[in-house]
Design an enzyme around this catalytic site. Structure first.
Site, short mmCIF file in Angstrom:
data_model
loop_
_atom_site.label_atom_id
_atom_site.label_comp_id
_atom_site.label_asym_id
_atom_site.label_seq_id
_atom_site.Cartn_x
_atom_site.Cartn_y
_atom_site.Cartn_z
N ASP A 49 78.77 0.11 41.16
CA ASP A 49 80.05 0.05 41.64
C ASP A 49 80.98 0.97 41.10
O ASP A 49 80.77 1.76 40.39
CB ASP A 49 80.39 -1.43 41.48
CG ASP A 49 81.31 -2.22 42.67
OD1 ASP A 49 81.74 -1.31 43.48
OD2 ASP A 49 81.21 -3.34 42.93
N ASP B 197 83.31 -3.16 51.64
CA ASP B 197 82.42 -4.37 51.77
C ASP B 197 82.30 -4.90 53.31
O ASP B 197 83.60 -5.10 53.89
CB ASP B 197 82.89 -5.50 51.08
CG ASP B 197 82.47 -4.98 49.41
OD1 ASP B 197 81.93 -4.08 49.01
OD2 ASP B 197 82.62 -6.12 48.48
#
Ligand SMILES: *[C@@H]1O[C@H](CO)[C@@H](O)[C@H](O)[C@H]1NC(C)=O
Ligand SMILES: *[C@@H]1O[C@H](CO)[C@@H](O)[C@H](O)[C@H]1NC(C)=O
Ligand SMILES: *[C@@H]1O[C@H](CO)[C@@H](O)[C@H](O)[C@H]1NC(C)=O
Ligand SMILES: *[C@@H]1O[C@H](CO)[C@@H](O)[C@H](O)[C@H]1NC(C)=O
Ligand SMILES: *[C@@H]1O[C@H](CO)[C@@H](O)[C@H](O)[C@H]1NC(C)=O
Ligand SMILES: *[C@@H]1O[C@H](CO)[C@@H](O)[C@H](O)[C@H]1NC(C)=O
Ligand SMILES: *[C@@H]1O[C@H](CO)[C@@H](O)[C@H](O)[C@H]1NC(C)=O
Ligand SMILES: *[C@@H]1O[C@H](CO)[C@@H](O)[C@H](O)[C@H]1NC(C)=O
Ligand SMILES: *[C@@H]1O[C@H](CO)[C@@H](O)[C@H](O)[C@H]1NC(C)=O
Ligand SMILES: *[C@@H]1O[C@H](CO)[C@@H](O)[C@H](O)[C@H]1NC(C)=O
Length: 504
Positions: free
Chosen positions: A152, A212
């Site tokens: 991430d 996302d």
């Protein structure tokens, strides 16, 4: 002139012949498949959740469709161990037996273990990140038996802002993973920041292209900007990105997908409940055709039968896992609603080349029609548009022949059959109808036994479908497509020179 073109053709052929998979770790030669807990569980992770889910992935036949990696997302650690090279410590309450034991149990089921960390000081959930600890963390992951790393981008200490800085930051972990000697699939998650499609393929197996995903077809959300024509140039990736928002972002960069290195459209929302059945069908079709990794994002323990039927459609997965590994591209898109600034309501045609299953000179072609309009539409795609990459304005030789168009959703498993599989799983202990994934194996595609590449070669109708219409030279593929739904076809060239009776 002709000579010059010939030379150019030869140079391209030589380049293609010499082209190796993007990252030399031998992984994700076709897009990776699996399950990740984030979309449905967020930080609520545990050993029990992973292992229960893994057993269901086996019981429901999902493993044998290719869903291989069980990926643990954020919030699993409690920090670093100063007496042990500062290695990460798994939360002993969530993972009482430790990560190596989880890996062992997943491996015993024939599945892979995916791990999460962050190229920053902290993970997005505020746990210890791997920036500056790449080597020790890669070694720890390898020691545990990890097969996959999702990496991430939170708290990156300002090490972003241009492609060189971002790629250098992500490359440190790439090198650390490689140095472990264990093949670990490397999945970049920097949300499309700093154009990872330009450099991701040199260090990783996939890269996220957007913020996302959200369980929504076209909900506009300011927190996920860039729905418009400059979506590819999005300075702020954001989050809460709808399916149509991500589709739009993917459309600009389809050429970046290649064996070993894929545009990641983010995890699937199928089964999470907020979209209609037609929307989930369109979402799954789109991700498959764009060669995105197919990572389930739902709670498998409560999967509705109709969603299991979507996720189990081998004919659609076979498009995703096609050996030629090139993404479909958007051929046109036009809005049906002049008040819709961002195109969520648009009609779209996507098409892309697949490996030939006829053994002839023409590749198969996938055709995806997306209906963003608020009503059922009869949609039309001309061969001229479908094959525009092979020649402008209908000049492609493919336009001049006949094709069979196989409807890839026509053989979707019935809801009753999917429910029977769910009811008979060993996890629910309910085998009253004597039905389980092993038993129905004969009626379903088993990619563990026969790879998608081989199944396609064999003309397996579980992959090709059996509902066929014929499209003549310069013809049109037509489909009635539900509101926010999709039609998906595989075109296969019909032998030339043999006139079919109905065309006489
Ligand atoms: C490490 O990189 C080298 C060179 O690209 C490659 O040959 C090798 O397979 C890689 N090893 C692993 C474990 O990824
Ligand atoms: C720490 O790392 C070094 C070098 O990688 C290694 O030799 C040593 O055994 C490690 N120590 C522990 C406690 O794992
Ligand atoms: C930290 O490392 C030391 C030395 O290897 C070990 O004895 C200890 O159990 C570790 N602590 C935790 C919480 O894992
Ligand atoms: C698959 O189908 C094509 C076209 O119908 C045919 O030419 C080919 O021989 C078939 N291949 C196999 C292995 O049956
Ligand atoms: C979609 O159509 C339905 C009726 O078919 C209508 O109630 C609804 O308002 C429409 N939605 C939009 C966004 O136009
Ligand atoms: C597709 O073609 C049919 C038949 O010509 C026509 O009725 C329909 O309106 C067309 N669809 C669109 C979206 O233009
Ligand atoms: C077992 O299966 C039957 C028939 O499909 C179903 O009615 C019942 O609810 C199931 N029971 C459990 C505990 O899942
Ligand atoms: C599935 O059914 C077969 C045939 O009845 C049986 O042999 C097998 O043990 C069952 N598997 C599971 C996991 O229940
Ligand atoms: C799929 O094939 C593998 C390998 O042949 C076999 O072990 C497995 O039981 C099969 N799965 C099903 C559901 O039949
Ligand atoms: C396709 O196959 C299914 C299941 O094998 C069968 O029920 C159906 O009638 C077939 N459809 C066509 C058009 O052949």
């Amino acid at each position: 002139m002709a000579f010059k073109n010939l030379l150019r053709g030869a140079a391209v052929a030589a380049f293609l012949a010499s082209k190796v998979e993007a990252v030399d770790n031998g992984l994700a030669i076709t897009p990776q498949m699996g399950w990740d807990n984030w979309n449905s569980f967020g930080c609520d992770v545990s050993e029990t959740l992973l292992l229960q889910t893994a057993q269901l992935i086996v019981d429901y036949g999902l493993k044998d469709l290719g869903y291989h990696y069980v990926i643990l997302d954020d919030c699993w650690s409690i920090g670093r161990n100063a007496s042990h090279n500062n290695s990460l410590i798994a939360n002993p309450e969530k993972f009482p037996n430790g990560m190596a034991a989880v890996a062992d149990q997943l491996h015993a089921l024939g599945l892979g273990f995916g791990m999460y960390s962050d190229a920053g000081k902290y993970t997005c959930g505020g746990y210890a990140g791997s920036l500056g600890y790449e080597t020790v963390d890669a070694n720890t992951f390898a020691e545990w038996g990890v097969d996959y790393l999702k990496y991430d981008n939170c708290f990156n200490m300002g090490q972003a802002g241009n492609q060189m800085i971002s790629s250098a930051r992500y490359e440190v972990m790439a090198n650390a993973l490689n140095a472990t000697g264990r093949p670990i699939l490397y999945s970049l998650c920097n949300w499309g920041e700093d154009y990872p499609w330009n450099w991701g393929s040199t260090i990783a197996n996939s890269w996220r292209i957007s913020g996302d995903v959200y369980d929504s077809w076209d909900q506009p959300d300011s927190r996920c900007p860039c729905d418009g024509p400059d979506a590819w140039n999005c300075g702020l990736p954001g989050f809460h990105c709808s399916v149509t928002n991500i589709m739009n972002k993917a459309s600009f960069i389809v050429s970046k997908a290649q064996p070993g290195a894929w545009n990641d459209l983010d995890m699937l929302e199928v089964g999470n409940g907020a979209m209609t059945d037609a929307e989930y069908v369109a979402h799954f079709s789109m991700w498959a055709a764009a060669k995105s990794p197919l990572i389930l994002g739902n709670d498998i323990r409560v999967v509705p039968a109709k969603d299991l039927a979507i996720l189990s459609n081998a004919a659609v997965i076979a498009v995703n896992q096609d050996p030629s590994g090139s993404s479909a591209a958007r051929r046109w898109m036009y809005s049906t609603d002049s008040t819709d600034a961002y195109g969520g309501s648009a009609l779209q045609l996507w098409s892309g080349s697949l490996k030939s299953t006829t053994g002839g000179q023409y590749n198969d072609m996938v055709v995806l029609l997306i209906n963003g309009a608020n009503e059922t539409m009869v949609m039309n795609a001309t061969l001229a548009d479908i094959f525009v990459d092979s020649g402008a304005a209908g000049t492609a030789r493919q336009v001049k022949i006949s094709w069979e168009a196989r409807d890839l959703w026509a053989n979707r498993m019935s809801e009753a059959e999917a429910q029977a599989i769910i009811d008979a799983s060993s996890a629910t202990g309910n085998a009253t109808n004597g039905y389980n994934a092993t038993m129905v194996g004969s009626g379903r595609y088993n990619a563990t036994k026969t790879s998608y590449a081989q199944g396609l070669k064999n003309n397996d109708t579980l992959l090709l479908g059996n509902v066929t219409t014929t499209v003549g030279p310069s013809g049109t593929v037509t489909a009635t497509v539900e509101r926010h739904g999709a039609a998906l076809f595989r075109l296969r060239a019909l032998p030339t020179g043999v006139k079919k009776r109905d065309e006489l």
